[in-house]
Design a protein around this motif. Structure first.
Motif, short mmCIF file in Angstrom:
data_model
loop_
_atom_site.label_atom_id
_atom_site.label_comp_id
_atom_site.label_asym_id
_atom_site.label_seq_id
_atom_site.Cartn_x
_atom_site.Cartn_y
_atom_site.Cartn_z
N GLY A 64 0.82 -1.20 0.00
CA GLY A 64 0.00 0.00 0.00
C GLY A 64 0.85 1.24 0.00
N SER A 65 0.34 2.29 0.60
CA SER A 65 1.05 3.56 0.65
C SER A 65 2.16 3.52 1.69
N GLY A 66 2.99 4.55 1.69
CA GLY A 66 4.09 4.63 2.65
C GLY A 66 5.40 4.20 2.03
N ASP A 67 6.43 4.20 2.86
CA ASP A 67 7.75 3.83 2.38
C ASP A 67 7.78 2.36 1.95
N VAL A 68 8.43 2.11 0.86
CA VAL A 68 8.53 0.75 0.33
C VAL A 68 9.98 0.31 0.44
N PRO A 69 10.29 -0.67 1.27
CA PRO A 69 11.69 -1.08 1.46
C PRO A 69 12.25 -1.78 0.23
N ALA A 70 13.56 -1.64 0.05
CA ALA A 70 14.24 -2.40 -1.00
C ALA A 70 14.21 -3.88 -0.65
N VAL A 71 14.40 -4.72 -1.66
CA VAL A 71 14.39 -6.17 -1.43
C VAL A 71 15.68 -6.76 -1.98
N PRO A 72 16.38 -7.61 -1.19
CA PRO A 72 17.56 -8.29 -1.73
C PRO A 72 17.16 -9.20 -2.89
N ALA A 73 18.02 -9.31 -3.87
CA ALA A 73 17.72 -10.14 -5.04
C ALA A 73 17.40 -11.58 -4.63
N ARG A 74 18.04 -12.07 -3.60
CA ARG A 74 17.82 -13.46 -3.19
C ARG A 74 16.40 -13.71 -2.68
N ASP A 75 15.68 -12.65 -2.33
CA ASP A 75 14.33 -12.79 -1.80
C ASP A 75 13.25 -12.51 -2.85
N THR A 76 13.62 -12.55 -4.12
CA THR A 76 12.67 -12.28 -5.19
C THR A 76 12.34 -13.56 -5.95
N ASP A 77 11.23 -13.51 -6.70
CA ASP A 77 10.87 -14.56 -7.65
C ASP A 77 11.11 -14.04 -9.06
N VAL A 78 11.50 -14.96 -9.96
CA VAL A 78 11.71 -14.63 -11.36
C VAL A 78 10.82 -15.55 -12.19
#
Length: 311
Positions: free
Chosen positions: A171-185
């Motif tokens: 939703g709204s507000g600050d959106v934290p960065a995500v380490p590449a290892r914690d993503t889906d491709v």
């Protein structure tokens, strides 16, 4: 001494670099016997033997080794002459294909070099590269690996780069960065459309610890991509084709870090291309492009990306 053709000198350099007539012929897009005949004619015209060859190996003779750097310098000067002539003419027609991105100032930058015609067929990277190789396009903006360039007999220069990001629910507000290892491709079973992205995505997952998610609905981009994001429990890497697509209000864009993930765009041409207008367009679009962030210490590129730093 008989006149020597620049074409024959290019053949000499290709064989000297490959030390294999078969590979050099593939690279030059000519038949092997024709290449061998041209090298023999060059040796006859120069009055020296350039290669020692038998059934098992090809090697440069001392004369060939001595002449190679001078030949490269001569070809460089010839290319420079063509580039300068191309900038002065501006009349040659050049066919340019692309995948989904072109420099916004393309027309202004190439106006003095040639008449650039943008091909209407928007196709995947591997398709556009193959069209350049077979001559149905003069240039293409696409993503390729060094291995692809070698197999197709192409050369590439960096023209652009996208820093990829992830999309997740939020939703709204600050959106934290995500380490590449914690993503889906997402990787798609449709290799006709998504071959390049699948290769890239699978290497990204292997290198960073990201997780691949196989799909079969072509939803690497578009509304169906957003549906996959809603179903996934982790942020999903956004492909270059979706870099500028607006997000639905229930989804957010998240910066990918550790490492920062980049996709490069190359301007590719045939290795044997010698038309002044084509070479002038390449220079007009690629000179001054710069690093684009891809060589930062925390940046990631596939190992076989043409612009990856070895090691």
């Amino acid at each position: 001494m008989a006149p020597v053709e620049l074409r024959q000198l290019r053949y000499f350099v290709a064989v000297a670099e490959e030390l294999n007539f078969g590979r050099a012929a593939e690279r030059l897009l000519i038949a092997g016997p024709s290449l061998s005949q041209q090298i023999k004619a060059l040796e006859r015209d120069l009055g020296v033997r350039l290669f020692d060859r038998d059934r098992r190996k090809v090697s440069l003779t001392p004369a060939g080794s001595a002449l190679l750097p001078h030949t490269r310098a001569l070809l460089d000067r010839a290319d420079d002459l063509r580039h300068r002539a191309g900038r002065l003419s501006g009349s040659q027609s050049v066919r340019l294909g692309y995948v989904n991105w072109l420099p916004p100032d393309l027309t202004a930058r190439t106006a003095a070099a040639a008449q650039v015609h943008i091909d209407a067929w928007v196709a995947p990277s591997h398709t556009q590269a193959a069209r350049v190789a077979d001559g149905s396009l003069d240039l293409a903006v696409c993503w390729l690996r060094t291995e692809d360039l070698r197999k197709l007999g192409l050369r590439a220069r960096l023209i652009g780069a996208d820093r990829l990001y992830a999309v997740s629910r939020g939703g709204s507000g600050d959106v934290p960065a995500v380490p590449a290892r914690d993503t889906d491709v997402l990787v798609d079973d449709d290799v006709t459309a998504w071959a390049s992205w699948n290769v890239y995505g699978e290497e990204l997952a292997q290198a960073t610890g990201a997780r691949t998610v196989r799909i079969s609905d072509g939803a690497i981009t578009g509304p169906a991509f957003f549906d996959h994001v809603r179903r996934c429990t982790r942020p999903v890497v956004n492909s270059p084709k979706g870099q500028t697509s607006p997000l639905p209000p229930d989804l957010v864009r998240r910066e990918i870090v550790e490492p920062k993930v980049y996709w490069t765009w190359s301007l590719v041409r045939r290795e044997t291309e010698d038309r002044a207008g084509v070479l002038a367009v390449v220079d007009a679009l690629c000179e001054g492009v710069g690093d684009l962030g891809i060589h930062a210490p925390d940046a990631w590129l596939p190992v076989d990306d043409p612009y990856a730093i070895p090691g």
